[in-house]
Scaffold this motif. Structure first.
Motif, PDB file in Angstrom:
ATOM      1  N   CYS A  14       0.847  -1.195   0.000  1.00 28.06           N
ATOM      2  CA  CYS A  14       0.000   0.000   0.000  1.00 28.06           C
ATOM      3  C   CYS A  14       0.886   1.249   0.000  1.00 28.06           C
ATOM      4  O   CYS A  14       0.687   2.171   0.796  1.00 28.06           O
ATOM      5  CB  CYS A  14      -0.942  -0.007   1.206  1.00 28.06           C
ATOM      6  N   GLY A  15       1.857   1.237  -0.897  1.00 24.26           N
ATOM      7  CA  GLY A  15       2.719   2.395  -1.066  1.00 24.26           C
ATOM      8  C   GLY A  15       2.110   3.363  -2.060  1.00 24.26           C
ATOM      9  O   GLY A  15       0.893   3.556  -2.103  1.00 24.26           O
ATOM     10  N   SER A  19      -1.759   2.542  -2.655  1.00 24.84           N
ATOM     11  CA  SER A  19      -2.715   3.492  -2.088  1.00 24.84           C
ATOM     12  C   SER A  19      -3.604   4.096  -3.169  1.00 24.84           C
ATOM     13  O   SER A  19      -4.801   4.348  -2.942  1.00 24.84           O
ATOM     14  CB  SER A  19      -1.984   4.588  -1.324  1.00 24.84           C
ATOM     15  N   VAL A  47       0.592  -4.959   4.631  1.00 26.79           N
ATOM     16  CA  VAL A  47       1.602  -3.905   4.669  1.00 26.79           C
ATOM     17  C   VAL A  47       2.715  -4.303   5.634  1.00 26.79           C
ATOM     18  O   VAL A  47       2.571  -5.236   6.423  1.00 26.79           O
ATOM     19  CB  VAL A  47       0.986  -2.563   5.124  1.00 26.79           C
ATOM     20  N   ARG A  48       3.817  -3.568   5.575  1.00 29.99           N
ATOM     21  CA  ARG A  48       4.909  -3.793   6.520  1.00 29.99           C
ATOM     22  C   ARG A  48       4.775  -2.920   7.758  1.00 29.99           C
ATOM     23  O   ARG A  48       5.220  -3.287   8.837  1.00 29.99           O
ATOM     24  CB  ARG A  48       6.255  -3.524   5.833  1.00 29.99           C
ATOM     25  N   ARG A  49       4.168  -1.735   7.596  1.00 30.42           N
ATOM     26  CA  ARG A  49       4.047  -0.798   8.716  1.00 30.42           C
ATOM     27  C   ARG A  49       2.563  -0.548   9.011  1.00 30.42           C
ATOM     28  O   ARG A  49       1.947   0.365   8.439  1.00 30.42           O
ATOM     29  CB  ARG A  49       4.754   0.516   8.377  1.00 30.42           C
ATOM     30  N   ASP A  51       1.018   0.726  11.496  1.00 27.52           N
ATOM     31  CA  ASP A  51       0.642   1.917  12.268  1.00 27.52           C
ATOM     32  C   ASP A  51       0.536   3.177  11.402  1.00 27.52           C
ATOM     33  O   ASP A  51       0.035   4.204  11.872  1.00 27.52           O
ATOM     34  CB  ASP A  51       1.662   2.164  13.386  1.00 27.52           C
ATOM     35  N   LYS A  52       0.985   3.115  10.187  1.00 28.18           N
ATOM     36  CA  LYS A  52       0.921   4.276   9.300  1.00 28.18           C
ATOM     37  C   LYS A  52      -0.533   4.585   8.945  1.00 28.18           C
ATOM     38  O   LYS A  52      -1.317   3.689   8.633  1.00 28.18           O
ATOM     39  CB  LYS A  52       1.723   4.002   8.027  1.00 28.18           C
ATOM     40  N   VAL A  53      -0.901   5.857   8.987  1.00 28.13           N
ATOM     41  CA  VAL A  53      -2.262   6.271   8.639  1.00 28.13           C
ATOM     42  C   VAL A  53      -2.432   6.192   7.127  1.00 28.13           C
ATOM     43  O   VAL A  53      -1.635   6.765   6.369  1.00 28.13           O
ATOM     44  CB  VAL A  53      -2.543   7.706   9.126  1.00 28.13           C
ATOM     45  N   ARG A  54      -3.469   5.477   6.685  1.00 27.36           N
ATOM     46  CA  ARG A  54      -3.754   5.311   5.261  1.00 27.36           C
ATOM     47  C   ARG A  54      -5.158   5.826   4.991  1.00 27.36           C
ATOM     48  O   ARG A  54      -6.144   5.159   5.283  1.00 27.36           O
ATOM     49  CB  ARG A  54      -3.599   3.846   4.849  1.00 27.36           C
ATOM     50  N   GLU A  55      -5.200   7.025   4.437  1.00 30.60           N
ATOM     51  CA  GLU A  55      -6.470   7.702   4.232  1.00 30.60           C
ATOM     52  C   GLU A  55      -7.396   6.884   3.331  1.00 30.60           C
ATOM     53  O   GLU A  55      -6.992   6.417   2.270  1.00 30.60           O
ATOM     54  CB  GLU A  55      -6.226   9.077   3.601  1.00 30.60           C
ATOM     55  N   THR A  64      -0.244  -7.340   8.720  1.00 31.43           N
ATOM     56  CA  THR A  64       1.160  -7.577   8.355  1.00 31.43           C
ATOM     57  C   THR A  64       1.379  -9.026   7.916  1.00 31.43           C
ATOM     58  O   THR A  64       2.471  -9.383   7.488  1.00 31.43           O
ATOM     59  CB  THR A  64       2.092  -7.270   9.530  1.00 31.43           C
TER      60      THR A  64
END
Length: 430
Positions: A14-15, A19, A47-49, A51-55, A64
């Motif tokens: 989801c990069g 995204s 995803v790998r991270r 905790d990242k906010v993904r709108e 993960t």
């Protein structure tokens, strides 16, 4: 009639691209449903991270554990945009085994293991689509695989890396040196912090392998592609190109031999005439020129990278795979029936531009011409400039094999009157 049960889609990665895929699936949900014949539901995002906010993405969908996601058994389509070889390869084959078709943008994996992935898809009765793996938003793979399926493609010649085209275009139009143009590309986001994959031709070589395989119905792996980067291209090369009415591009070239018995695939900088359509491709754009028996010459042009353009190609594949899923069928798989041998670079025949630093004294030109003649390389034009005992000698040849040219250059370096070989550039597109 619209099927009410939605098609379930899992997203691996989801990069920048992933995204955009998720965003378009949401904002264009009604249109996608109408085109496919069923709603599309985002069922999970690996995803790998986490905790990242993904709108726009429900956090409950984020995981993960990509392996567990593709093993669910209720997925219809898995979209893979994580790149690289592993874990992408294992995740894709696992998705097939658990009933899902796959849409991928992974050029490196497809160039290395495309045959195995196609075999896994066929074994499990599923689709493998990958329009986004080559040239971003430009419709290219599907035209080669489907629209030109009844034609005989003889040559695919293209600019398939936007970063290198931006750099070379800047060098051409502004007179900038390589490093200066690279720095600007990096500042504008066209080049990665480590640009090696682009400027050394690895990215373009993977795309060339994919294009050659489809165009010639032959398995072509990344190792079969001759690759040269463009870091040694200089302002002097561009000056010479302009004197010939040419510019310089990093080209991916896939072609049949004249007798049709073999194919070659290569990536390297080359001079092309300003009259050729590829010469006018500016900035970070891509363009691919296809030559075939019945269709003649076709050109595909557009943005070759970026989140939205690449996501556009991914969503096009998702619609096609979704329709196949509803119809209980699959689209075209691997076509490698021709099984043509892939020739070495030494067998490639083209023209050459060679710049030599030589002693400025009588007889030098005759010595150089003799070496070319002894190796069967015919000279088209010669230009010489001399000053203070040193001279620059520029030779443009007629068509010759790469092996013959290599032997010629090796012999030239042994002449006492040749101080050095300043540059060697192939001349294409004539």
């Amino acid at each position: 009639m619209m099927r009410t049960r939605p098609l379930k889609v899992a997203l691996l990665g989801c990069g920048v691209v992933g995204s955009e895929v998720a965003r378009i699936m949401t904002t264009h949900a009604d249109d996608l449903a109408a085109r496919i014949g069923a709603p599309v539901e985002l069922a999970g995002v690996a995803v790998r991270r986490p905790d990242k906010v993904r709108e726009g993405i429900d956090p409950a969908l984020v995981t993960t554990d990509a392996t567990a996601l593709v093993k669910r058994g209720d997925l219809d389509i898995v979209v893979e945009v994580i790149g690289g070889i592993e874990p992408a390869r294992t995740l894709i084959t696992t998705a097939f085994e658990h009933g899902a078709s796959v849409v991928s943008a992974n050029k490196a994996l497809l160039a290395q293991d495309g045959a195995a992935l196609h075999a896994a898809a066929e074994q499990n009765g599923r689709d493998l689509y990958y329009e986004a793996a080559v040239a971003g938003a430009i419709p290219l793979i599907r035209p080669l695989r489907e629209s030109l399926a009844g034609d005989k493609v003889n040559r695919v010649l293209g600019i398939v890396n936007g970063t290198t085209n931006f750099i070379l275009d800047k060098m051409d139009t502004t007179g900038a040196g390589y490093q200066e143009a690279l720095d600007e590309a990096t500042a504008l986001g066209y080049a990665e912090a480590d640009p090696t994959a682009d400027v050394e031709g690895f990215d373009a070589a993977a795309k060339a392998a994919i294009l050659a395989g489809i165009a010639f119905h032959t398995r072509v792996r990344l190792d079969d592609v001759h690759r040269e980067g463009m870091t040694e291209v200089t302002a002097a090369d561009f000056a010479s190109a302009k004197e010939m009415g040419c510019t310089i591009k990093l080209l991916a070239i896939c072609e049949r031999a004249e007798d049709g018995a073999s194919v070659t695939a290569r990536v390297h900088p080359a001079m092309i005439p300003l009259s050729h359509p590829l010469a006018s491709v500016r900035g970070a754009y891509n363009a691919v020129f296809v030559e075939s028996d019945a269709s003649g010459q076709l050109m595909f042009y557009g943005p070759g990278a970026g989140g939205a353009p690449t996501a556009s190609a991914v969503l096009g594949d998702l619609v096609a795979v979704g329709r196949n899923r509803l119809g209980g069928t699959t689209g075209p798989g691997e076509s490698a029936y021709a099984a043509l041998p892939v020739s070495s670079m030494g067998e490639v025949v083209t023209r050459y531009h060679i710049s030599l630093d030589v002693a400025d004294k009588p007889g030098v030109l005759a010595q150089v011409a003799t070496v070319f003649a002894e190796h069967g390389v015919s000279i088209d034009t010669v230009r010489q400039q001399g000053k203070d005992g040193e001279a620059s000698l520029v030779v443009v040849t007629h068509r010759a094999s790469d092996a013959a040219l290599g032997g010629t250059v090796e012999a030239l370096r042994k002449l006492d009157t040749v101080r050095g070989v300043a540059s060697i550039m192939r001349v294409e597109g004539e």
